[in-house]
Design a protein around this motif. Sequence first.
Motif, mmCIF file in Angstrom:
data_model
loop_
_atom_site.group_PDB
_atom_site.id
_atom_site.type_symbol
_atom_site.label_atom_id
_atom_site.label_comp_id
_atom_site.label_asym_id
_atom_site.label_seq_id
_atom_site.Cartn_x
_atom_site.Cartn_y
_atom_site.Cartn_z
ATOM 1 N N UNK A 132 0.691 -1.237 -0.057
ATOM 2 C CA UNK A 132 0.050 0.108 -0.154
ATOM 3 C C UNK A 132 0.887 1.223 0.073
ATOM 4 N N UNK A 133 1.968 1.241 0.727
ATOM 5 C CA UNK A 133 2.867 2.458 0.680
ATOM 6 C C UNK A 133 3.212 2.956 -0.953
ATOM 7 N N UNK A 134 3.581 1.811 -1.707
ATOM 8 C CA UNK A 134 4.023 2.205 -3.001
ATOM 9 C C UNK A 134 2.492 2.419 -3.787
ATOM 10 N N UNK A 135 1.481 1.922 -3.556
ATOM 11 C CA UNK A 135 0.465 2.364 -4.404
ATOM 12 C C UNK A 135 -0.345 3.750 -3.769
ATOM 13 N N UNK A 136 -0.131 4.217 -2.809
ATOM 14 C CA UNK A 136 -0.547 5.538 -2.229
ATOM 15 C C UNK A 136 0.480 6.527 -2.920
ATOM 16 N N UNK A 137 1.803 5.991 -2.854
ATOM 17 C CA UNK A 137 2.614 6.891 -3.325
ATOM 18 C C UNK A 137 2.410 7.124 -4.914
ATOM 19 N N UNK A 138 1.753 6.390 -5.715
ATOM 20 C CA UNK A 138 1.773 6.548 -7.153
ATOM 21 C C UNK A 138 0.486 7.246 -7.131
ATOM 22 N N UNK A 139 -0.664 7.034 -6.430
ATOM 23 C CA UNK A 139 -1.891 7.796 -6.561
ATOM 24 C C UNK A 139 -1.643 9.301 -5.911
ATOM 25 N N UNK A 140 -0.508 9.791 -5.120
ATOM 26 C CA UNK A 140 -0.346 11.078 -4.747
ATOM 27 C C UNK A 140 0.673 11.603 -5.957
ATOM 28 N N UNK A 141 1.341 10.969 -6.853
ATOM 29 C CA UNK A 141 2.098 11.375 -8.001
ATOM 30 C C UNK A 141 1.149 11.685 -9.015
ATOM 31 N N UNK A 142 0.447 12.797 -9.068
ATOM 32 C CA UNK A 142 -0.371 13.119 -10.086
ATOM 33 C C UNK A 142 -0.058 14.211 -10.860
ATOM 34 N N UNK A 143 -0.608 14.498 -12.032
ATOM 35 C CA UNK A 143 -0.389 15.876 -12.614
ATOM 36 C C UNK A 143 -1.200 16.941 -12.077
ATOM 37 N N UNK A 144 -0.924 18.145 -11.952
ATOM 38 C CA UNK A 144 -1.632 18.923 -11.278
ATOM 39 C C UNK A 144 -1.299 20.465 -12.271
ATOM 40 N N UNK A 145 -2.250 21.448 -11.692
ATOM 41 C CA UNK A 145 -2.235 22.781 -12.666
ATOM 42 C C UNK A 145 -0.895 23.492 -12.777
ATOM 43 N N UNK A 146 -0.128 23.650 -11.730
ATOM 44 C CA UNK A 146 0.914 24.652 -11.837
ATOM 45 C C UNK A 146 2.135 24.149 -11.084
ATOM 46 N N UNK A 147 2.916 23.049 -11.478
ATOM 47 C CA UNK A 147 3.756 22.613 -10.891
ATOM 48 C C UNK A 147 4.975 23.578 -10.525
ATOM 49 N N UNK A 148 5.158 24.678 -11.210
ATOM 50 C CA UNK A 148 6.001 25.759 -10.620
ATOM 51 C C UNK A 148 5.694 26.553 -9.676
ATOM 52 N N UNK A 149 4.619 26.460 -9.113
ATOM 53 C CA UNK A 149 3.787 27.381 -8.066
ATOM 54 C C UNK A 149 4.581 27.055 -6.795
ATOM 55 N N UNK A 150 4.932 28.092 -5.969
ATOM 56 C CA UNK A 150 5.643 27.675 -4.886
ATOM 57 C C UNK A 150 4.943 27.032 -3.540
ATOM 58 N N UNK A 151 3.631 27.008 -3.814
ATOM 59 C CA UNK A 151 2.891 25.900 -2.848
ATOM 60 C C UNK A 151 3.292 24.508 -3.159
ATOM 61 N N UNK A 152 3.850 24.338 -4.089
ATOM 62 C CA UNK A 152 4.130 22.993 -4.423
ATOM 63 C C UNK A 152 2.889 22.069 -4.814
ATOM 64 N N UNK A 153 3.116 20.799 -4.681
ATOM 65 C CA UNK A 153 2.109 19.923 -4.919
ATOM 66 C C UNK A 153 0.724 19.958 -3.988
#
Length: 130
Positions: free
Chosen positions: A9-30
């Motif tokens: 589950x650690x690896x699977x949830x890490x995969x789920x949390x590794x998603x594309x989002x609107x502005x990766x350069x934003x200083x708030x981060x992921x």
Amino acid sequence: MTKWNQLDMDAKISQILDFQYNDPSHYFRRPFLTPYQIAIRFEKRFPKDFQMIGKPIGGKGTGQQHSLAQYIARELSQRIKKGTITNIEGKFLHCANLRKLEFKGNNGQLIESSLKQANDLSIFRLINSI
């Protein structure tokens, strides 16, 4: 061996949390995800494991006290505290003045958070990821 470890589950949830989002350069981060969002994505990406766990996603009106969302939140929280998970961080969303949270499930069903006004909602994201 626990079901959590057996299903990696650690690896699977890490995969789920590794998603594309609107502005990766934003200083708030992921962005953070709630346990409900993680559970919904888990059901979609790992349907056999979802069935093996045998818990509903959760939410108000499910009639069950032990949901996948609660299981994920509890296990992540405990493992982050123990230091066995180091690539995920957790925080809280304060629930003051929050009337309800609704999520769209994989079949289009609405899932309403079962949290009460007095409880804060845990949220999680990958650490050091852009």
